[in-house]
Design an enzyme around this catalytic site. Structure first.
Site, PDB file in Angstrom:
ATOM      1  N   HIS A 172       5.755  -4.117  -3.974  1.00  0.00           N
ATOM      2  CA  HIS A 172       4.703  -4.612  -2.988  1.00  0.00           C
ATOM      3  C   HIS A 172       4.160  -3.639  -2.052  1.00  0.00           C
ATOM      4  CE1 HIS A 172       6.378  -8.514  -4.162  1.00  0.00           C
ATOM      5  NE2 HIS A 172       5.361  -9.043  -3.670  1.00  0.00           N
ATOM      6  N   PRO A 173       2.911  -3.569  -1.892  1.00  0.00           N
ATOM      7  CA  PRO A 173       2.454  -2.620  -0.845  1.00  0.00           C
ATOM      8  C   PRO A 173       2.741  -2.999   0.487  1.00  0.00           C
ATOM      9  CG  PRO A 173       0.749  -4.427  -1.341  1.00  0.00           C
ATOM     10  CD  PRO A 173       1.671  -4.476  -2.189  1.00  0.00           C
ATOM     11  N   SER A 175      -3.947  -8.780  -3.437  1.00  0.00           N
ATOM     12  CA  SER A 175      -2.948  -8.075  -2.039  1.00  0.00           C
ATOM     13  C   SER A 175      -4.190  -7.809  -1.071  1.00  0.00           C
ATOM     14  CB  SER A 175      -2.116  -7.007  -2.381  1.00  0.00           C
ATOM     15  OG  SER A 175      -1.547  -6.318  -1.082  1.00  0.00           O
ATOM     16  N   GLN A 176      -5.185  -7.218  -1.464  1.00  0.00           N
ATOM     17  CA  GLN A 176      -6.386  -6.674  -0.606  1.00  0.00           C
ATOM     18  C   GLN A 176      -6.921  -7.942  -0.069  1.00  0.00           C
ATOM     19  OE1 GLN A 176      -9.588  -4.185  -2.309  1.00  0.00           O
ATOM     20  NE2 GLN A 176      -7.909  -2.777  -3.023  1.00  0.00           N
ATOM     21  N   PHE A 209       8.742  -4.128   3.736  1.00  0.00           N
ATOM     22  CA  PHE A 209       8.520  -5.510   4.689  1.00  0.00           C
ATOM     23  C   PHE A 209       7.496  -6.479   3.856  1.00  0.00           C
ATOM     24  CE2 PHE A 209       6.458  -7.895   8.046  1.00  0.00           C
ATOM     25  CZ  PHE A 209       7.466  -8.910   8.114  1.00  0.00           C
ATOM     26  N   VAL A 210       8.208  -7.631   3.390  1.00  0.00           N
ATOM     27  CA  VAL A 210       7.230  -8.317   2.515  1.00  0.00           C
ATOM     28  C   VAL A 210       7.143  -9.879   3.168  1.00  0.00           C
ATOM     29  CG1 VAL A 210       6.738  -9.765   0.418  1.00  0.00           C
ATOM     30  CG2 VAL A 210       7.694  -7.590   0.397  1.00  0.00           C
ATOM     31  N   ALA A 230       4.630 -13.425   3.361  1.00  0.00           N
ATOM     32  CA  ALA A 230       3.282 -13.898   2.907  1.00  0.00           C
ATOM     33  C   ALA A 230       2.495 -14.305   4.057  1.00  0.00           C
ATOM     34  CB  ALA A 230       3.772 -15.543   2.449  1.00  0.00           C
TER      35      ALA A 230
HETATM   36  C1  2AL Z   1       1.728  -8.922   0.798  1.00  0.00           C
HETATM   37  C2  2AL Z   1       0.852  -9.085  -0.088  1.00  0.00           C
HETATM   38  O1  2AL Z   1       0.304  -8.047  -0.888  1.00  0.00           O
HETATM   39  N1  2AL Z   1       0.401 -10.267   0.141  1.00  0.00           N
HETATM   40  C3  2AL Z   1       1.120 -10.775   1.062  1.00  0.00           C
HETATM   41  O2  2AL Z   1       0.732 -12.196   1.337  1.00  0.00           O
HETATM   42  N2  2AL Z   1       1.957 -10.049   1.564  1.00  0.00           N
HETATM   43  N3  2AL Z   1       2.565  -7.864   0.958  1.00  0.00           N
HETATM   44  C4  2AL Z   1       3.451  -7.589   1.954  1.00  0.00           C
HETATM   45  N4  2AL Z   1       4.266  -6.205   1.905  1.00  0.00           N
HETATM   46  O3  2AL Z   1       3.932  -8.585   2.340  1.00  0.00           O
END
Ligand code: 2AL
EC number: 4.1.1.97
Length: 170
Positions: free
Chosen positions: A67-68, A84-85, A119-120, A122
């Site tokens: 993930h970016p 992602s963008q 850190f991911v 949504a």
């Molecule tokens: C992202 C992503 O690419 N889309 C999203 O909802 N969250 N990336 C991220 N590091 O949390």
């Protein structure tokens, strides 16, 4: 696209269409194709989730590392995917003020140092004001708990992307 269309897809088309529902992990779509036919969105996503749950720890961390960085100018490697963008710009994270952005970037760097993955979140289910608070909160969580939380966010992102592709309400 309806589920009959999904079930009629050959391997190459399926991976082209679903290869990024887990960010930059087309291998997962390649594995899920073997599980067709699917009865609907819930069944399809169940196979994506089961693949992630069945990975060893190193694989689960690898999924997260694909993930970016949120609100980062550059992903770790390669380019931000189109999905992602779109998600990041819809969430307004790119529009954080200079001071907020700096603080957010500092915290994401601390997060990566502590847990070994980015850190991911949504972001379509969050708002720009909530993301920094959530980051600060999760930074203090125990590593095993945080891995589970982060994979839960990957699954939420997957659900939203699948719903978009199937033209269904998330
Ligand atoms: C992202 C992503 O690419 N889309 C999203 O909802 N969250 N990336 C991220 N590091 O949390």
């Amino acid at each position: 696209m309806d589920i009959e269309k999904v079930n009629s897809m050959g391997f190459g088309e399926f991976v082209d269409v679903f290869g990024n529902v887990i960010e930059r992990c087309p291998l997962i779509a390649a594995a899920v194709w073997s599980k067709r036919p699917f009865s609907g969105l819930g069944d399809l996503e169940k196979h994506f989730f089961a693949f992630i749950d069945g990975l060893p720890l190193s694989g689960q961390e690898g999924v997260l590392r694909c993930h970016p960085e949120l609100a980062g100018r550059q992903p770790q490697c390669g380019r931000h995917s189109a999905e992602s963008q779109r998600e990041q710009s819809a969430a307004g994270l790119q529009n954080l003020g200079a001071a907020e952005r700096l603080r957010f970037t500092e915290l994401t760097a601390q997060y990566r140092t502590r847990f070994g993955f980015p850190f991911v979140l949504a972001v379509r289910l969050s708002d720009p004001a909530a993301a920094p608070r959530e980051l600060a909160r999760r930074l203090r969580c125990p590593p095993a708990q945080e891995l589970r939380t982060a994979l839960g966010e990957v699954k939420k992102i997957c659900h939203l992307r699948l719903a978009d592709l199937l033209g269904e309400q998330p």
